[in-house]
Write a protein that holds these residues in place. Structure first.
Motif, PDB file in Angstrom:
ATOM      1  N   UNK A  35       0.850  -1.186   0.000  1.00 14.74           N
ATOM      2  CA  UNK A  35       0.000   0.000   0.000  1.00 14.74           C
ATOM      3  C   UNK A  35       0.885   1.235   0.000  1.00 14.74           C
ATOM      4  N   UNK A  36       0.335   2.303  -0.535  1.00 13.50           N
ATOM      5  CA  UNK A  36       1.011   3.596  -0.533  1.00 13.50           C
ATOM      6  C   UNK A  36       0.007   4.654  -0.115  1.00 13.50           C
ATOM      7  N   UNK A  37       0.513   5.808   0.299  1.00 12.17           N
ATOM      8  CA  UNK A  37      -0.345   6.955   0.566  1.00 12.17           C
ATOM      9  C   UNK A  37      -0.191   7.919  -0.598  1.00 12.17           C
ATOM     10  N   UNK A  38      -1.330   8.334  -1.159  1.00 10.23           N
ATOM     11  CA  UNK A  38      -1.328   9.286  -2.269  1.00 10.23           C
ATOM     12  C   UNK A  38      -2.676   9.991  -2.300  1.00 10.23           C
ATOM     13  N   UNK A  57       1.085   8.274  -9.960  1.00  9.01           N
ATOM     14  CA  UNK A  57       0.911   9.559 -10.651  1.00  9.01           C
ATOM     15  C   UNK A  57       0.716   9.377 -12.156  1.00  9.01           C
ATOM     16  N   UNK A  58       1.255   8.301 -12.699  1.00 11.79           N
ATOM     17  CA  UNK A  58       1.096   8.031 -14.137  1.00 11.79           C
ATOM     18  C   UNK A  58      -0.223   7.323 -14.453  1.00 11.79           C
ATOM     19  N   UNK A  59      -0.873   6.787 -13.425  1.00  7.99           N
ATOM     20  CA  UNK A  59      -2.098   6.014 -13.641  1.00  7.99           C
ATOM     21  C   UNK A  59      -3.277   6.931 -13.924  1.00  7.99           C
ATOM     22  N   UNK A  60      -4.343   6.340 -14.448  1.00 13.13           N
ATOM     23  CA  UNK A  60      -5.577   7.091 -14.717  1.00 13.13           C
ATOM     24  C   UNK A  60      -6.721   6.464 -13.941  1.00 13.13           C
ATOM     25  N   UNK A  61      -7.655   7.299 -13.582  1.00 14.71           N
ATOM     26  CA  UNK A  61      -8.814   6.869 -12.824  1.00 14.71           C
ATOM     27  C   UNK A  61      -9.814   6.183 -13.752  1.00 14.71           C
ATOM     28  N   UNK A  62     -10.316   5.043 -13.300  1.00 15.23           N
ATOM     29  CA  UNK A  62     -11.354   4.357 -14.062  1.00 15.23           C
ATOM     30  C   UNK A  62     -12.679   4.600 -13.373  1.00 15.23           C
ATOM     31  N   UNK A  63     -13.597   5.123 -14.128  1.00 10.90           N
ATOM     32  CA  UNK A  63     -14.914   5.445 -13.620  1.00 10.90           C
ATOM     33  C   UNK A  63     -15.849   4.306 -13.979  1.00 10.90           C
ATOM     34  N   UNK A  64     -17.089   4.440 -13.626  1.00 13.18           N
ATOM     35  CA  UNK A  64     -18.076   3.445 -14.034  1.00 13.18           C
ATOM     36  C   UNK A  64     -18.225   3.479 -15.551  1.00 13.18           C
ATOM     37  N   UNK A  65     -18.617   2.365 -16.170  1.00  9.36           N
ATOM     38  CA  UNK A  65     -18.763   2.368 -17.630  1.00  9.36           C
ATOM     39  C   UNK A  65     -19.917   3.257 -18.063  1.00  9.36           C
TER      40      UNK A  65
END
Length: 88
Positions: A4-7, A69-77
């Motif tokens: 786990x990380x804190x971000x 930081x490079x990742x993107x958020x995945x929302x509901x479809x």
């Protein structure tokens, strides 16, 4: 157990995904543990970068935060209007 990380003010569990969305590509997944109000995040990486979860877990906290930081958020479809069931 996954690292786990804190971000962004939350704690995120980091896991190497088993899916390969494209040939030669794996995904790194971040799941928020402090609230269920945040969607998970994903980052595609070359398959050669991480073969196992252990390799991902050996990264430093800073390296994992860089991946986050490079990742993107995945929302509901989101459904297109032609995919929505229309009543009767």
């Amino acid at each position: 157990m996954a690292r786990t990380i804190k971000a962004d003010g939350d704690r995120w569990r980091v896991r190497l995904g088993s899916d390969r969305p494209h040939p030669g590509v794996r995904v790194v997944l971040f799941f928020c543990e402090t609230t269920d109000q945040r969607p998970y995040r994903v980052l595609e990486v070359p398959e050669s970068r991480f073969q196992t979860q252990d390799e991902l877990e050996r990264l430093s906290e800073g390296e994992l935060r860089d991946l986050y930081r490079q990742s993107v958020s995945l929302d509901y479809p989101h459904l297109r209007s032609d995919e929505v069931a229309r009543p009767g």
